[in-house]
Enzyme design. Sequence first.
Site, PDB file in Angstrom:
ATOM      1  NE  ARG A  79       7.499  -2.528   5.840  1.00 16.59           N
ATOM      2  CZ  ARG A  79       6.128  -2.299   5.960  1.00 16.59           C
ATOM      3  NH1 ARG A  79       5.381  -1.874   5.124  1.00 16.59           N
ATOM      4  NH2 ARG A  79       5.652  -2.746   7.282  1.00 16.59           N
ATOM      5  CE  LYS A  96      -2.004  -0.948   3.963  1.00 17.99           C
ATOM      6  NZ  LYS A  96      -1.417  -2.055   4.079  1.00 17.99           N
ATOM      7  NE  ARG A 137      -3.809  -1.418   9.342  1.00 15.71           N
ATOM      8  CZ  ARG A 137      -2.543  -0.822   9.013  1.00 15.71           C
ATOM      9  NH1 ARG A 137      -2.972   0.469   8.777  1.00 15.71           N
ATOM     10  NH2 ARG A 137      -1.502  -1.383   8.840  1.00 15.71           N
ATOM     11  NE  ARG A 141       6.670  -0.216  10.151  1.00 18.08           N
ATOM     12  CZ  ARG A 141       5.498  -0.448   9.467  1.00 18.08           C
ATOM     13  NH1 ARG A 141       5.174   0.376   8.349  1.00 18.08           N
ATOM     14  NH2 ARG A 141       4.431  -0.701  10.006  1.00 18.08           N
ATOM     15  NE  ARG A 187       2.839  -4.929  11.435  1.00 15.73           N
ATOM     16  CZ  ARG A 187       3.586  -4.639  10.488  1.00 15.73           C
ATOM     17  NH1 ARG A 187       4.609  -5.124  10.444  1.00 15.73           N
ATOM     18  NH2 ARG A 187       3.404  -3.666   9.273  1.00 15.73           N
TER      19      ARG A 187
HETATM   20  P1  AMP Z   1       1.228   0.437   8.848  1.00 16.86           P
HETATM   21  O1  AMP Z   1       2.437   1.502   8.781  1.00 16.86           O
HETATM   22  O2  AMP Z   1       0.337   0.956   8.144  1.00 16.86           O
HETATM   23  O3  AMP Z   1       1.656  -0.829   8.666  1.00 16.86           O
HETATM   24  O4  AMP Z   1       0.706   0.738  10.388  1.00 16.86           O
HETATM   25  C1  AMP Z   1       1.560   0.382  11.574  1.00 16.86           C
HETATM   26  C2  AMP Z   1       0.962   0.182  12.775  1.00 16.86           C
HETATM   27  O5  AMP Z   1       0.161   1.596  13.003  1.00 16.86           O
HETATM   28  C3  AMP Z   1      -0.242  -0.794  12.592  1.00 16.86           C
HETATM   29  O6  AMP Z   1       0.335  -2.205  13.072  1.00 16.86           O
HETATM   30  C4  AMP Z   1      -1.084  -0.560  13.518  1.00 16.86           C
HETATM   31  O7  AMP Z   1      -0.690  -0.810  15.158  1.00 16.86           O
HETATM   32  C5  AMP Z   1      -1.221   1.171  13.763  1.00 16.86           C
HETATM   33  N1  AMP Z   1      -2.284   1.518  12.632  1.00 16.86           N
HETATM   34  C6  AMP Z   1      -2.133   2.279  11.584  1.00 16.86           C
HETATM   35  N2  AMP Z   1      -3.254   2.580  10.854  1.00 16.86           N
HETATM   36  C7  AMP Z   1      -4.172   2.010  11.673  1.00 16.86           C
HETATM   37  C8  AMP Z   1      -5.799   2.050  11.695  1.00 16.86           C
HETATM   38  N3  AMP Z   1      -6.254   2.493  10.780  1.00 16.86           N
HETATM   39  N4  AMP Z   1      -6.282   1.591  12.754  1.00 16.86           N
HETATM   40  C9  AMP Z   1      -5.718   0.967  13.852  1.00 16.86           C
HETATM   41  N5  AMP Z   1      -4.350   0.903  13.916  1.00 16.86           N
HETATM   42  C10 AMP Z   1      -3.679   1.478  12.708  1.00 16.86           C
END
Ligand code: AMP
Length: 219
Positions: free
Chosen positions: A126, A12, A87, A159, A170
């Site tokens: 990553r 994404k 999400r 990360r 996750r």
């Molecule tokens: P990402 O960078 O999109 O993989 O997001 C990293 C982390 O941020 C996720 O594993 C969640 O812990 C949190 N997070 C990001 N977006 C959301 C969302 N829309 N709802 C809840 N947690 C989120």
Amino acid sequence: MLVLLGAPGAGKGTQAEILAPRLNLLHLATGDMFRAAAEQGTPIGLEAKAYMDRGELVPDDVTVRMLLERLTAPDARQGVLLDGFPRTPAQAGVLDAALAERNARVEEAILIDVPPEELVRRLSGRLVCRAEGHIYNEISKPPRVPGICDIDGSELYEREDDKVETIRARLRQQVPDLLEVCDHYRAQGKLRSVDGTRPIDEVTEELVAALTQASGSAR
Ligand code: AMP
């Protein structure tokens, strides 16, 4: 507003970085917003970090408040490409309601589809840049100089939540919610899906084709 859906590691963020300037949309990623807030040590950031480090979703109320506030800024009026939000079905419902109040709506939701075993492989390779969050992969998209971002020269890091144990948590926690969010948009006739296992530029072209088709059929 366009929504990019996909499990962690589906691509994404990579695709949003390419598509947003091409479509003249503002790229908003709730994961990036949480990481920036955590680095700045704000109350939202500190709360979110505990969930992120465990690979869990941040609670809906915190996430929705942060995103809806960001959507009120002037730069969000040009049109937004959402990456990583919604999400959960609850987030999707709140977003619909908030947009309806402004006579706006989600035009399309596109799922970047990648099987789970490929997601684990990708996430464990990553790398992300410190300055802007540009995304690399040790195998499929290595930087020109190891450890350095091609675009802004900043350091690349892994990360915290891309460690193998957290990756599995996750996926276990987030994929069921993702499927429900897909159902939400499918029921509205807005869901499209692209094959996310193809090379990055081919996925981009598939996404553009899906969007063009969508805007054609909306006319
Ligand atoms: P990402 O960078 O999109 O993989 O997001 C990293 C982390 O941020 C996720 O594993 C969640 O812990 C949190 N997070 C990001 N977006 C959301 C969302 N829309 N709802 C809840 N947690 C989120």
